[in-house]
Enzyme design. Structure first.
Site, short mmCIF file in Angstrom:
data_model
loop_
_atom_site.label_atom_id
_atom_site.label_comp_id
_atom_site.label_asym_id
_atom_site.label_seq_id
_atom_site.Cartn_x
_atom_site.Cartn_y
_atom_site.Cartn_z
N HIS A 55 55.16 64.39 62.53
CA HIS A 55 55.08 63.06 63.59
C HIS A 55 54.31 63.94 64.60
CE1 HIS A 55 58.89 63.51 61.01
NE2 HIS A 55 58.95 62.08 61.24
N ASP B 38 55.88 66.67 66.73
CA ASP B 38 56.33 67.98 66.14
C ASP B 38 55.01 69.01 66.61
OD1 ASP B 38 58.38 66.31 64.80
OD2 ASP B 38 57.09 66.65 62.99
C1 XUL Z 1 64.03 60.73 57.40
C2 XUL Z 1 62.77 61.20 57.31
C3 XUL Z 1 61.73 61.21 58.35
C4 XUL Z 1 60.00 61.05 57.73
C5 XUL Z 1 59.11 60.96 58.58
O1 XUL Z 1 65.37 61.07 57.23
O2 XUL Z 1 62.98 61.71 56.02
O3 XUL Z 1 61.87 62.51 58.72
O4 XUL Z 1 59.54 61.67 56.64
O5 XUL Z 1 59.58 60.54 59.89
#
Ligand code: XUL
Ligand code: CO
Length: 439
Positions: free
Chosen positions: A101, A104
């Site tokens: 993300h 992150d």
């Molecule tokens: C949350 C999840 C996230 C997504 C990316 O449950 O799986 O980490 O993979 O936003």
């Protein structure tokens, strides 16, 4: 490249009989299968948020995991150092990809402009690290759920200003993903749902979510981002209800809003089970309409009701999943991303290695077992035989749309009562076990 920081060395393939814990038993990255290495087939990816931002905190307690490279006063400098360590880990664990993300990899600033500047600094460094190691970006995404501004959703927020802010964030995340050669871009709608229908215009929120995704597709086209868009369904948590509940409701959403040409699914094991489905089910539902994209590889705990994001070491579950994936022709530009985190008391660096070794080995074993099962074709033959009446005569006409209730009524009168035929479930379960447990 900078000097190694982690005290654990390169993880090597030692074979199934090895008793060296810090080695691969089934994942031999260099092994050739049909002219491609296992590393190329499996396209493993490390989730930056869990493995390099996870602290072991849970709703009842603070973090337990502290890493020495996380110390420092300037958040961007720490982010750069963290990136060095992350790439050392990707290299040592033989993972060809990673995922992140936006928040992150670089700290959120006091303003959007500052956040973007922080990202630019870290992204330039990540680009160098990618070049130096050959590790690539499987997908990028934007964190549209942590900051309080998104407490009532991002694209589904009742306030258009929040929608605009989220759009600006995704715009930048797309640019950054493109800059790093990301092969996919993921939408997980963590807060794109509702807590209560008493304050929610469900119809409008779903339309806004679709509009947001169309804007993302349009912008990707404008900047020449060639990656595949993916939706990651999850039924709930943190919201009471998330609009991308599961793959089936995701398909309905994509088709309703004309997005199915642009999106595929990123299927996560723990999300499947939270929706009351098996992992295999979600893969098959996506594959049936040609929308299988990528996998978030993890598992839940059947005794806990939330998303525990554990590393998956269940050979049977993954073999069934692999059969479905291989039958669908594989994941293409998708991959297996370990969206999985260490348990709260697993505080040592060594645990991070054990966790990924277990996940990778189990997937590699499942891949080999699934290939053997498909090659021998016993299940395929059984299933084909079961539907054989649709291959000929009036059965074939039904499939071709050349039938009618009138002609079928004549057939029913003529042929009378159909002869029952066993589904042979127990035989098939034993057959599966004969592959999984060869003594
Ligand atoms: C949350 C999840 C996230 C997504 C990316 O449950 O799986 O980490 O993979 O936003
Ligand atoms: Co996920």
């Amino acid at each position: 490249m900078s000097k190694d920081i982690l005290h654990i060395g390169q993880i090597k393939y030692a074979g199934a009989d090895s008793d060296q814990a810090l080695s691969f038993k089934h994942y031999n990255p260099a092994e050739l299968v049909d002219g491609k290495t296992l590393k190329e087939h499996l396209r493993f990816s490390i989730a930056y948020w869990h493995s390099f931002r996870g602290t072991g905190s849970d709703p009842f307690g603070v973090g337990t995991i502290s890493r020495p490279w996380e110390r420092g006063r300037d958040a961007v400098s720490v982010a750069l150092k963290r990136a060095d360590v992350a790439f050392e880990f990707f290299r040592k664990i033989e993972a060809p990809f990673y995922c992140f993300h936006d928040r992150d990899i670089a700290p959120e600033g006091r303003t959007l402009r500052e956040s973007n500047r922080n990202l630019d600094r870290v992204v330039a460094h990540l680009k160098q690290l990618q070049r130096a190691t050959g590790v690539k970006l499987l997908w990028g995404t934007a964190n549209l759920f942590t900051n309080p501004r998104y407490m009532c959703g991002a694209a589904t927020n009742p306030d258009a200003q929040v929608f605009a802010y989220a759009a600006a964030q995704v715009k930048k995340a797309l640019e950054v993903t493109k800059e790093l050669g990301g092969e996919n871009y993921v939408f997980w709608g963590g807060r794109e749902g509702y807590e209560t229908l008493l304050n929610t215009d469900l119809k409008r929120e779903q339309a806004h979510l679709a509009a947001f995704m169309h804007l993302a597709v349009d912008y990707a086209k404008q900047i020449g981002f060639q990656g595949q868009f993916l939706i990651e369904p999850k039924p709930k948590e943190p919201t009471k209800h998330q609009y991308d509940f599961d793959v089936a409701s995701g398909i309905a959403f994509l088709k309703t809003f004309g997005l199915d040409r642009h999106f595929k699914f990123n299927i996560e094991t723990n999300h499947a089970t939270l929706a009351g489905h098996t992992f295999q089910h979600e893969i098959e539902v996506a594959a049936a309409v040609g929308l299988l994209g990528s996998i978030d590889a993890n598992t839940g705990d059947t005794l806990l009701g939330w998303d525990t994001d554990q590393f998956n070491t269940d050979v049977k579950e993954l073999t069934l999943a692999m059969i479905a994936i291989l039958r669908a022709g594989g994941l293409g530009r998708g991959g297996f991303n370990f969206d999985a985190k260490l348990r709260r008391p697993s505080i040592d660096l060594e645990d991070l290695f054990h966790a990924h070794i277990g996940g990778m080995d189990t997937y590699a074993l499942a891949f080999k077992l699934a290939r053997r099962i498909l090659k021998e074709g016993k299940f395929e033959k059984f299933v084909a035989d079961r539907y054989a009446t649709f291959d000929i005569g009036y059965g074939k006409d039904i499939e071709k749309g050349k039938s009618s209730f009138k002609t079928l009524e004549q057939i029913a009168f003529k042929l009378g009562e159909p002869k029952p035929r066993s589904g042979r479930q127990e035989y098939l379960e034993n057959l599966l076990n004969s592959y999984l447990h060869r003594g």
